[in-house]
Design a protein around this motif. Structure first.
Motif, short mmCIF file in Angstrom:
data_model
loop_
_atom_site.label_atom_id
_atom_site.label_comp_id
_atom_site.label_asym_id
_atom_site.label_seq_id
_atom_site.Cartn_x
_atom_site.Cartn_y
_atom_site.Cartn_z
N ARG A 124 0.85 -1.18 0.00
CA ARG A 124 0.00 0.00 0.00
C ARG A 124 0.89 1.24 0.00
O ARG A 124 1.81 1.36 0.81
N ILE A 125 0.61 2.16 -0.93
CA ILE A 125 1.45 3.34 -1.10
C ILE A 125 0.65 4.59 -0.78
O ILE A 125 -0.42 4.82 -1.35
N HIS A 126 1.17 5.38 0.15
CA HIS A 126 0.63 6.71 0.42
C HIS A 126 1.60 7.72 -0.19
O HIS A 126 2.81 7.67 0.09
N THR A 127 1.09 8.60 -1.04
CA THR A 127 1.94 9.58 -1.71
C THR A 127 1.70 10.96 -1.13
O THR A 127 0.56 11.33 -0.80
N ILE A 128 2.77 11.72 -1.03
CA ILE A 128 2.70 13.08 -0.49
C ILE A 128 3.40 14.00 -1.48
O ILE A 128 4.59 13.85 -1.76
N GLY A 129 2.64 14.95 -2.02
CA GLY A 129 3.21 15.98 -2.87
C GLY A 129 3.51 17.21 -2.03
O GLY A 129 2.63 17.74 -1.36
N ILE A 137 -1.20 6.57 -8.29
CA ILE A 137 -0.39 5.57 -7.59
C ILE A 137 -1.06 5.17 -6.28
O ILE A 137 -1.16 3.99 -5.93
N ALA A 138 -1.52 6.17 -5.53
CA ALA A 138 -2.17 5.89 -4.25
C ALA A 138 -3.46 5.10 -4.44
O ALA A 138 -3.72 4.12 -3.72
N GLU A 139 -4.26 5.49 -5.41
CA GLU A 139 -5.54 4.81 -5.63
C GLU A 139 -5.35 3.36 -6.05
O GLU A 139 -6.09 2.47 -5.61
N ARG A 140 -4.38 3.08 -6.90
CA ARG A 140 -4.18 1.72 -7.39
C ARG A 140 -3.70 0.78 -6.29
O ARG A 140 -3.88 -0.44 -6.39
N GLY A 157 -3.89 3.21 -1.14
CA GLY A 157 -3.40 4.24 -0.25
C GLY A 157 -4.12 5.56 -0.45
O GLY A 157 -5.18 5.63 -1.07
N ASP A 158 -3.53 6.61 0.06
CA ASP A 158 -4.11 7.95 -0.03
C ASP A 158 -3.08 8.91 -0.57
O ASP A 158 -1.86 8.74 -0.37
N TYR A 159 -3.57 9.96 -1.24
CA TYR A 159 -2.70 11.03 -1.71
C TYR A 159 -2.92 12.26 -0.84
O TYR A 159 -4.06 12.62 -0.52
N PHE A 160 -1.81 12.90 -0.46
CA PHE A 160 -1.87 14.10 0.37
C PHE A 160 -1.09 15.22 -0.32
O PHE A 160 -0.07 14.97 -0.96
N ARG A 161 -1.57 16.42 -0.14
CA ARG A 161 -0.89 17.60 -0.68
C ARG A 161 -0.44 18.45 0.49
O ARG A 161 -1.24 18.84 1.34
N ALA A 162 0.88 18.70 0.57
CA ALA A 162 1.45 19.47 1.67
C ALA A 162 1.99 20.79 1.13
O ALA A 162 3.05 20.83 0.51
N ARG A 163 1.21 21.85 1.33
CA ARG A 163 1.64 23.18 0.91
C ARG A 163 2.27 23.95 2.06
O ARG A 163 3.08 24.85 1.84
N LEU A 164 1.89 23.60 3.28
CA LEU A 164 2.36 24.28 4.48
C LEU A 164 2.89 23.25 5.47
O LEU A 164 2.55 22.06 5.39
N SER A 165 3.68 23.72 6.41
CA SER A 165 4.20 22.80 7.43
C SER A 165 3.08 22.20 8.26
O SER A 165 3.15 21.03 8.65
N ASP A 219 -0.54 8.07 11.28
CA ASP A 219 -0.47 7.42 12.59
C ASP A 219 -1.70 6.59 12.89
O ASP A 219 -1.67 5.70 13.75
N GLN A 220 -2.81 6.89 12.21
CA GLN A 220 -4.07 6.21 12.49
C GLN A 220 -4.26 4.95 11.65
O GLN A 220 -5.30 4.31 11.72
N LEU A 221 -3.26 4.59 10.84
CA LEU A 221 -3.36 3.35 10.05
C LEU A 221 -3.44 2.15 10.99
O LEU A 221 -2.78 2.10 12.02
N GLU A 222 -4.25 1.18 10.62
CA GLU A 222 -4.39 -0.02 11.44
C GLU A 222 -3.11 -0.85 11.39
O GLU A 222 -2.62 -1.17 10.32
#
Length: 337
Positions: A225-230, A259-262, A265-273, A284-287
């Motif tokens: 399972r892949i979680h992607t962070i841009g 990638i995350a959907e296949r 996982g989930d995709y996250f966008r990090a614009r700020l800290s 942290d909440q992943l089982e």
């Protein structure tokens, strides 16, 4: 509880006798002639003619030394009470982009402008330390992907490797597909429910040999399972990116989202800290995946005791062979006087 780790070492017990039988006899050094005044020469030789200890008593100290050496080689140890190991956890790989664009100082940390990679180090460092019960590993990728830290419970070392990561250490391009492929190779042997990859990048795939979407399909087949962070500020937000002439179109969000959907996982966008920190809280909440319960015993090595005893007896034998003739010569001279 006392235990010998290698008890089969005692199969070597008859080795000295086998060697004695196979090798030619050594010269004993005994005189070939008998002389009438041999009694006067006895103190000089350090032994009394015609008076000798039985063979088994002569060999007894050497037999004891050999037994002590075998005992030390068998690794004697004292096992303590069994201690439980974590019975749940994840096998979590972090793939961090260290290409040239990660050096853009468009992020904020405690009021200061920092680069994207510096912000990732600050926030992921705490994220790694808090993964108690998880195996954590680190992949750094640019033009190539490299395993910087294998999956391990030693989270502090993984954090140190992340802190020491430098821009361009893996090349200036971005090989997202190769990073996923390397993660698959490392995770495929782990329990199916615990294979997790967190991929962090600020760009599009422009290097490597493996297409990111093909790599995602392979990951899905292997249960990774892949979680992607841009990561990176929007161009419209102005500030540092505009001063550096960066238009904000480099990040390939559709590919990261696919990638995350296949892979589930989930995709996250990090614009700020603050957004990147919230992403860490979400992860942290992943089982956790249940693993086989295990126990470990603390083993205290005891080989030093028989080894020390063998050394002490050997020193006494050497001392006896060196000092006894001299002592007997002194006694003989005293008798003559």
């Amino acid at each position: 509880m006392f235990e010998l780790a290698w008890p089969w070492i005692f199969l070597l017990l008859p080795l000295p006798w086998v060697l004695r039988w196979l090798l030619p006899a050594a010269d004993s050094g005994d005189a070939a002639l008998k002389v009438s005044f041999i009694g006067e020469l006895e103190p000089l030789a350090g032994r009394r003619a015609g008076v000798a200890l039985p063979a088994w008593r002569q060999q007894l100290p050497y037999l004891v030394v050999w037994l002590l050496l075998l005992l030390a080689a068998a690794r004697p140890q004292w096992l303590g009470e069994p201690l439980p190991l974590p019975t749940s956890g994840r096998d979590l790989l972090l793939a961090v982009d260290v290409s040239g664009s990660m050096d853009y100082p468009d992020m904020q940390w405690e009021g200061d402008e920092v680069s994207r990679l510096e912000l990732v180090k600050h926030l992921l460092g705490n994220f790694i330390i808090e993964r108690r019960g998880d195996r954590v590993g680190l992949i750094l990728f640019g033009s190539k992907a490299y395993l910087q830290a294998p999956l391990t419970f030693d989270r502090q070392t993984v954090r140190t490797w992340l802190d020491e990561a430098a821009i361009g250490i893996a090349g200036g391009n971005t090989a997202i597909g190769d990073a996923i492929g390397l993660a698959i190779k490392r995770l495929r042997e782990r329990p199916a429910q615990s294979r997790v990859l967190v991929l962090i990048t600020d760009g599009a795939n422009n290097g490597g040999e493996l297409d990111p979407l093909l790599a995602a399909r392979l990951a899905a087949e292997e249960g990774v399972r892949i979680h992607t962070i841009g990561i990176g500020s929007d161009a419209e937000a102005g500030g540092v990116l505009q001063r550096f002439g960066f238009v904000g179109a480099e990040l390939d969000e559709p590919t990261l989202r696919a990638i995350a959907e296949r892979t589930g996982g989930d995709y996250f966008r990090a614009r700020l800290s603050s957004e990147l920190k919230a992403i860490g809280d979400t992860l942290d909440q992943l089982e956790p995946a249940a693993q086989q319960p295990a126990q470990a015993r603390v083993a205290d090595a005891l080989y030093v005791w028989p080894l020390s005893a063998a050394l002490l007896i050997s020193l006494l034998l050497v001392a006896n062979s060196l000092w006894r003739p001299a002592l007997q010569r002194l006694i003989w001279r005293g008798e003559q006087l």
